[in-house]
Motif scaffolding. Structure first.
Motif, PDB file in Angstrom:
ATOM      1  N   LEU A   1      20.646  -1.833  -2.363  1.00  0.00           N
ATOM      2  CA  LEU A   1      20.710  -2.671  -1.164  1.00  0.00           C
ATOM      3  C   LEU A   1      19.910  -3.961  -1.319  1.00  0.00           C
ATOM      4  O   LEU A   1      20.148  -4.929  -0.601  1.00  0.00           O
ATOM      5  CB  LEU A   1      20.189  -1.893   0.047  1.00  0.00           C
ATOM      6  N   GLY A   2      18.948  -3.964  -2.207  1.00  0.00           N
ATOM      7  CA  GLY A   2      18.079  -5.124  -2.354  1.00  0.00           C
ATOM      8  C   GLY A   2      16.984  -5.189  -1.313  1.00  0.00           C
ATOM      9  O   GLY A   2      16.461  -6.276  -1.014  1.00  0.00           O
ATOM     10  N   LEU A   3      16.600  -4.022  -0.749  1.00  0.00           N
ATOM     11  CA  LEU A   3      15.572  -4.007   0.291  1.00  0.00           C
ATOM     12  C   LEU A   3      14.233  -4.472  -0.272  1.00  0.00           C
ATOM     13  O   LEU A   3      13.876  -4.175  -1.408  1.00  0.00           O
ATOM     14  CB  LEU A   3      15.409  -2.595   0.858  1.00  0.00           C
ATOM     15  N   GLN A   4      13.486  -5.178   0.581  1.00  0.00           N
ATOM     16  CA  GLN A   4      12.124  -5.567   0.200  1.00  0.00           C
ATOM     17  C   GLN A   4      11.095  -4.492   0.573  1.00  0.00           C
ATOM     18  O   GLN A   4      10.005  -4.467   0.013  1.00  0.00           O
ATOM     19  CB  GLN A   4      11.742  -6.885   0.866  1.00  0.00           C
ATOM     20  N   PHE A   5      11.438  -3.638   1.549  1.00  0.00           N
ATOM     21  CA  PHE A   5      10.536  -2.546   1.887  1.00  0.00           C
ATOM     22  C   PHE A   5      11.346  -1.336   2.352  1.00  0.00           C
ATOM     23  O   PHE A   5      12.511  -1.447   2.740  1.00  0.00           O
ATOM     24  CB  PHE A   5       9.510  -2.960   2.949  1.00  0.00           C
ATOM     25  N   TYR A   6      10.711  -0.187   2.273  1.00  0.00           N
ATOM     26  CA  TYR A   6      11.322   1.073   2.708  1.00  0.00           C
ATOM     27  C   TYR A   6      10.308   1.808   3.574  1.00  0.00           C
ATOM     28  O   TYR A   6       9.187   2.084   3.140  1.00  0.00           O
ATOM     29  CB  TYR A   6      11.699   1.924   1.499  1.00  0.00           C
ATOM     30  N   ARG A   7      10.721   2.090   4.788  1.00  0.00           N
ATOM     31  CA  ARG A   7       9.865   2.818   5.714  1.00  0.00           C
ATOM     32  C   ARG A   7      10.225   4.302   5.671  1.00  0.00           C
ATOM     33  O   ARG A   7      11.356   4.681   5.942  1.00  0.00           O
ATOM     34  CB  ARG A   7      10.040   2.286   7.140  1.00  0.00           C
ATOM     35  N   PHE A   8       9.246   5.142   5.350  1.00  0.00           N
ATOM     36  CA  PHE A   8       9.435   6.593   5.371  1.00  0.00           C
ATOM     37  C   PHE A   8       8.201   7.231   5.980  1.00  0.00           C
ATOM     38  O   PHE A   8       7.177   6.562   6.189  1.00  0.00           O
ATOM     39  CB  PHE A   8       9.686   7.133   3.955  1.00  0.00           C
ATOM     40  N   SER A   9       8.272   8.517   6.265  1.00  0.00           N
ATOM     41  CA  SER A   9       7.126   9.185   6.875  1.00  0.00           C
ATOM     42  C   SER A   9       6.649  10.339   6.018  1.00  0.00           C
ATOM     43  O   SER A   9       7.384  10.872   5.182  1.00  0.00           O
ATOM     44  CB  SER A   9       7.464   9.689   8.283  1.00  0.00           C
ATOM     45  N   ILE A  10       5.407  10.707   6.247  1.00  0.00           N
ATOM     46  CA  ILE A  10       4.782  11.834   5.562  1.00  0.00           C
ATOM     47  C   ILE A  10       4.809  13.040   6.486  1.00  0.00           C
ATOM     48  O   ILE A  10       4.533  12.928   7.688  1.00  0.00           O
ATOM     49  CB  ILE A  10       3.345  11.475   5.140  1.00  0.00           C
ATOM     50  N   SER A  11       5.150  14.186   5.922  1.00  0.00           N
ATOM     51  CA  SER A  11       5.174  15.430   6.690  1.00  0.00           C
ATOM     52  C   SER A  11       3.774  16.019   6.732  1.00  0.00           C
ATOM     53  O   SER A  11       3.228  16.406   5.691  1.00  0.00           O
ATOM     54  CB  SER A  11       6.146  16.423   6.041  1.00  0.00           C
TER      55      SER A  11
ATOM     56  N   LEU B   1       8.926   3.422  -5.810  1.00  0.00           N
ATOM     57  CA  LEU B   1       9.269   2.215  -5.060  1.00  0.00           C
ATOM     58  C   LEU B   1       8.569   0.993  -5.649  1.00  0.00           C
ATOM     59  O   LEU B   1       9.192  -0.051  -5.868  1.00  0.00           O
ATOM     60  CB  LEU B   1       8.878   2.388  -3.587  1.00  0.00           C
ATOM     61  N   LEU B   2       7.281   1.124  -5.891  1.00  0.00           N
ATOM     62  CA  LEU B   2       6.522  -0.013  -6.404  1.00  0.00           C
ATOM     63  C   LEU B   2       7.018  -0.454  -7.773  1.00  0.00           C
ATOM     64  O   LEU B   2       7.014  -1.658  -8.087  1.00  0.00           O
ATOM     65  CB  LEU B   2       5.036   0.351  -6.460  1.00  0.00           C
ATOM     66  N   GLU B   3       7.463   0.480  -8.591  1.00  0.00           N
ATOM     67  CA  GLU B   3       8.015   0.123  -9.898  1.00  0.00           C
ATOM     68  C   GLU B   3       9.244  -0.765  -9.770  1.00  0.00           C
ATOM     69  O   GLU B   3       9.551  -1.565 -10.660  1.00  0.00           O
ATOM     70  CB  GLU B   3       8.366   1.391 -10.680  1.00  0.00           C
ATOM     71  N   LYS B   4       9.960  -0.633  -8.652  1.00  0.00           N
ATOM     72  CA  LYS B   4      11.156  -1.449  -8.408  1.00  0.00           C
ATOM     73  C   LYS B   4      10.836  -2.696  -7.590  1.00  0.00           C
ATOM     74  O   LYS B   4      11.747  -3.440  -7.204  1.00  0.00           O
ATOM     75  CB  LYS B   4      12.210  -0.613  -7.671  1.00  0.00           C
ATOM     76  N   GLY B   5       9.555  -2.916  -7.302  1.00  0.00           N
ATOM     77  CA  GLY B   5       9.178  -4.083  -6.525  1.00  0.00           C
ATOM     78  C   GLY B   5       9.442  -3.936  -5.041  1.00  0.00           C
ATOM     79  O   GLY B   5       9.576  -4.942  -4.325  1.00  0.00           O
ATOM     80  N   ILE B   6       9.497  -2.697  -4.542  1.00  0.00           N
ATOM     81  CA  ILE B   6       9.796  -2.414  -3.136  1.00  0.00           C
ATOM     82  C   ILE B   6       8.529  -1.942  -2.445  1.00  0.00           C
ATOM     83  O   ILE B   6       7.830  -1.043  -2.928  1.00  0.00           O
ATOM     84  CB  ILE B   6      10.890  -1.333  -3.017  1.00  0.00           C
ATOM     85  N   GLU B   7       8.219  -2.540  -1.302  1.00  0.00           N
ATOM     86  CA  GLU B   7       7.006  -2.181  -0.574  1.00  0.00           C
ATOM     87  C   GLU B   7       7.199  -0.865   0.180  1.00  0.00           C
ATOM     88  O   GLU B   7       8.139  -0.721   0.961  1.00  0.00           O
ATOM     89  CB  GLU B   7       6.633  -3.279   0.430  1.00  0.00           C
ATOM     90  N   PRO B   8       6.299   0.107   0.006  1.00  0.00           N
ATOM     91  CA  PRO B   8       6.348   1.310   0.843  1.00  0.00           C
ATOM     92  C   PRO B   8       5.659   1.039   2.180  1.00  0.00           C
ATOM     93  O   PRO B   8       4.508   0.594   2.218  1.00  0.00           O
ATOM     94  CB  PRO B   8       5.566   2.339   0.021  1.00  0.00           C
ATOM     95  N   VAL B   9       6.380   1.256   3.270  1.00  0.00           N
ATOM     96  CA  VAL B   9       5.814   1.192   4.626  1.00  0.00           C
ATOM     97  C   VAL B   9       5.786   2.627   5.130  1.00  0.00           C
ATOM     98  O   VAL B   9       6.840   3.264   5.273  1.00  0.00           O
ATOM     99  CB  VAL B   9       6.658   0.290   5.541  1.00  0.00           C
ATOM    100  N   VAL B  10       4.603   3.150   5.396  1.00  0.00           N
ATOM    101  CA  VAL B  10       4.449   4.591   5.585  1.00  0.00           C
ATOM    102  C   VAL B  10       4.059   4.930   7.021  1.00  0.00           C
ATOM    103  O   VAL B  10       3.081   4.398   7.558  1.00  0.00           O
ATOM    104  CB  VAL B  10       3.406   5.160   4.612  1.00  0.00           C
ATOM    105  N   THR B  11       4.845   5.821   7.615  1.00  0.00           N
ATOM    106  CA  THR B  11       4.541   6.380   8.922  1.00  0.00           C
ATOM    107  C   THR B  11       3.771   7.681   8.714  1.00  0.00           C
ATOM    108  O   THR B  11       4.242   8.585   8.023  1.00  0.00           O
ATOM    109  CB  THR B  11       5.825   6.666   9.720  1.00  0.00           C
ATOM    110  N   ILE B  12       2.608   7.784   9.301  1.00  0.00           N
ATOM    111  CA  ILE B  12       1.770   8.971   9.118  1.00  0.00           C
ATOM    112  C   ILE B  12       2.286  10.146   9.949  1.00  0.00           C
ATOM    113  O   ILE B  12       2.244  11.296   9.503  1.00  0.00           O
ATOM    114  CB  ILE B  12       0.306   8.644   9.472  1.00  0.00           C
ATOM    115  N   TYR B  13       2.798   9.847  11.152  1.00  0.00           N
ATOM    116  CA  TYR B  13       3.320  10.917  12.016  1.00  0.00           C
ATOM    117  C   TYR B  13       4.640  10.476  12.633  1.00  0.00           C
ATOM    118  O   TYR B  13       4.688   9.489  13.364  1.00  0.00           O
ATOM    119  CB  TYR B  13       2.322  11.265  13.121  1.00  0.00           C
ATOM    120  N   HIS B  14       5.703  11.218  12.322  1.00  0.00           N
ATOM    121  CA  HIS B  14       7.020  10.949  12.910  1.00  0.00           C
ATOM    122  C   HIS B  14       7.545  12.256  13.517  1.00  0.00           C
ATOM    123  O   HIS B  14       8.432  12.909  12.957  1.00  0.00           O
ATOM    124  CB  HIS B  14       7.982  10.415  11.844  1.00  0.00           C
TER     125      HIS B  14
END
Length: 512
Positions: A100-110, A138-151
């Motif tokens: 997709l060419g995303l600059q960041f990916y938002r995911f959450s931690i369980s 993600l970082l190896e691909k130049g993509i910023e991880p945006v992390v949600t601690i609680y979802h």
């Protein structure tokens, strides 16, 4: 206007293709349709909705594991036991993000995956390894991880102790947040402490969930409201004092806000009161100069409580120390935007039906849907893109200038539908509003589409699809296939413009 119909479908759908392509792509290329160089595009997911592996290794039970296993009919007989199987297929997730060419990916931690007991006495090595692999990949691909601690993923052990209505939860959560910062803070620079407190508190505590039995008149919602804000504040303070000087990251939380209009001009005051109940209850304590509850919320809860026999307010007060603890605990404003409502007073004899998503029982208001608004699959989420910009304008007017991150915004469909031109139109229309906001002086720095792929959608099970990628849940390998919206979004990102027009469109294939 782009008019392009491939030979393979021109005999079947010439009119449909012309109509939908003219809507998303028929834009005259002007500078105000170009995104600034600093603006970032992303997509979002959450742990329970995609990871699966619900009982792998030492992971403990979450409240959703318990709920989907004990009352499956509430979730259309679906669970997140396997979901997208991202615990196993995380490399494919990263491939999709790169496609997709995303600059960041938002995911959450369980929480129960990382801390099986809920407490920091045991840190799962397997859970830690999984999130380290994802972040590093993600970082190896130049993509910023945006992390949600609680979802939404409360450990079941804490849910049985009252979850967010237990005053001790803020300390339990703060301990968990400290572990997360210490493990991943060297690489993660954008944090979301808690996703959608309003949904966690208002929606889940007014729904038919068994752990909400007997909690009425807003009591549970207001308790949750207070303690989730205190939990967020404690996590922010921990980062600010213990980690910021080392890692220089940003921390805030993501609010799901429902924009409101008066259904008639004379209802503007009632609408503003309703906005304070829906938005202000989750913003004022953090973003205002005064802190605490919005005064009109305190007044209304006390007034309506007296009408139904309460001798003291149901709204738990903030102490002076708590006001100072919570006030100012933000580095940006995280906004999840999906829809809008019209506000009016109830008619004589009409039962007040609170918003589907928010507990607004202390306002004599009804929330209607304009029949002219378009819908996706979910009729509770009528599409009104301008509400995104107007919601940010309201926040900035009330709390001052700040950075905004659009952390969720998505369109639902159902079934296998790779040719999702309605979703393309949705993305285009909302990104237009983001650009208008930027051009009007609102500092919007990120936009994250929900979601990267189809997933487990809570009470809707697997019926409701938001994904840029279609997931085959009948396939053991959970095959992911890009929709047309993936190609469109990717093109916008690569061209950094809404003027993007695909050079090749084929109904039977998708090129990224």
């Amino acid at each position: 206007m782009l008019i392009f119909v491939t030979e393979s479908v021109s005999k079947m759908w010439p009119v449909v293709i012309l109509v939908w392509l003219s809507a998303p792509f028929g834009l005259s290329c002007t500078p105000d349709l170009q995104f600034p160089s600093w603006f970032k595009f992303g997509a979002s997911t959450s742990s329970y909705q995609i990871e699966g592996a619900w009982n792998v290794s030492d992971k403990a039970e979450s409240k959703w594991d318990r709920l989907t296993h004990t009352i499956p009919e509430t979730f259309k007989q679906a669970t997140g036991d396997v979901a997208c199987d991202s615990y196993r297929l995380w490399r494919r997730d990263i491939e999709m993000i790169e496609e997709l060419g995303l600059q960041f990916y938002r995911f959450s931690i369980s929480w129960p995956r990382l801390l099986p007991s809920g407490f920091p006495n045991i840190i799962s090595e397997d859970g830690k390894r999984y999130y380290n692999n994802l972040i590093d990949g993600l970082l190896e691909k130049g993509i910023e991880p945006v992390v949600t601690i609680y979802h939404f993923e409360m450990p079941e052990i804490f849910q049985e102790l009252g979850g967010w209505t237990n005053p001790l939860i803020s300390d339990w959560y703060a301990d968990y947040a400290r572990v997360v910062f210490s493990l991943f803070g060297d690489r993660v620079k954008t944090w979301i402490t808690i996703n959608e407190p309003s949904i966690e508190c208002d929606y889940f505590h007014t729904s038919e969930m068994p752990y909400n039995a007997g909690l009425e008149h807003g009591v549970a919602s207001y308790m949750c409201n207070k303690y989730v804000l205190i939990a967020h504040a404690k996590a922010w303070r921990i980062y600010d004092t213990e980690f910021r000087h080392k890692y220089n990251g940003k921390v805030s939380f993501s609010n799901h806000l429902l924009w409101l209009y008066p259904s008639s001009p004379e209802y503007e005051e009632l609408t503003e009161i309703s906005r304070e109940f829906i938005s202000g209850r989750y913003c004022h304590a953090v973003y205002s100069k005064e802190g605490g509850w919005p005064p009109v919320v305190e007044e209304n809860v006390a007034k309506f409580g007296r009408k139904i026999g309460y001798t003291r307010t149901r709204l738990p007060p903030f102490t002076k120390e708590e006001i100072e603890l919570v006030r100012g605990t933000y580095d940006y404003f995280g906004l999840n935007y999906y829809t809008t409502r019209l506000v009016r007073p109830s008619y004589p004899g009409e039962s007040v039906n609170p918003s589907v998503f928010f507990s607004v029982i202390d306002v004599d208001a009804v929330f209607d849907i304009d029949p002219d608004w378009r819908n996706g699959l979910n009729k509770l989420l009528p599409i009104h893109p301008i509400g995104l910009r107007q919601q940010m304008e309201w926040v900035q007017k009330h709390y001052g200038e700040m950075e905004f991150i659009i952390s969720e915004n998505g369109y639902s469909s159902t079934g296998s539908n790779l040719n999702d031109y309605e979703r393309i139109s949705f993305i285009k229309d909302h990104l237009e509003q983001v650009l208008m906001s930027i051009n009007e002086g609102i500092n919007v720095t990120k936009y994250s589409y929900w979601g990267l792929m189809d997933d487990f959608e809570w009470l809707d099970g697997y019926r409701s699809n938001f994904g840029l990628y279609e997931v085959d849940f009948s396939d053991v390998n959970r095959t992911r296939t890009p929709r047309k919206s993936a190609a469109y979004y990717s093109g916008v990102i690569r061209n950094r413009s809404l003027c993007y027009e695909p050079t090749h469109i084929d109904i039977n294939t998708i090129e990224i």
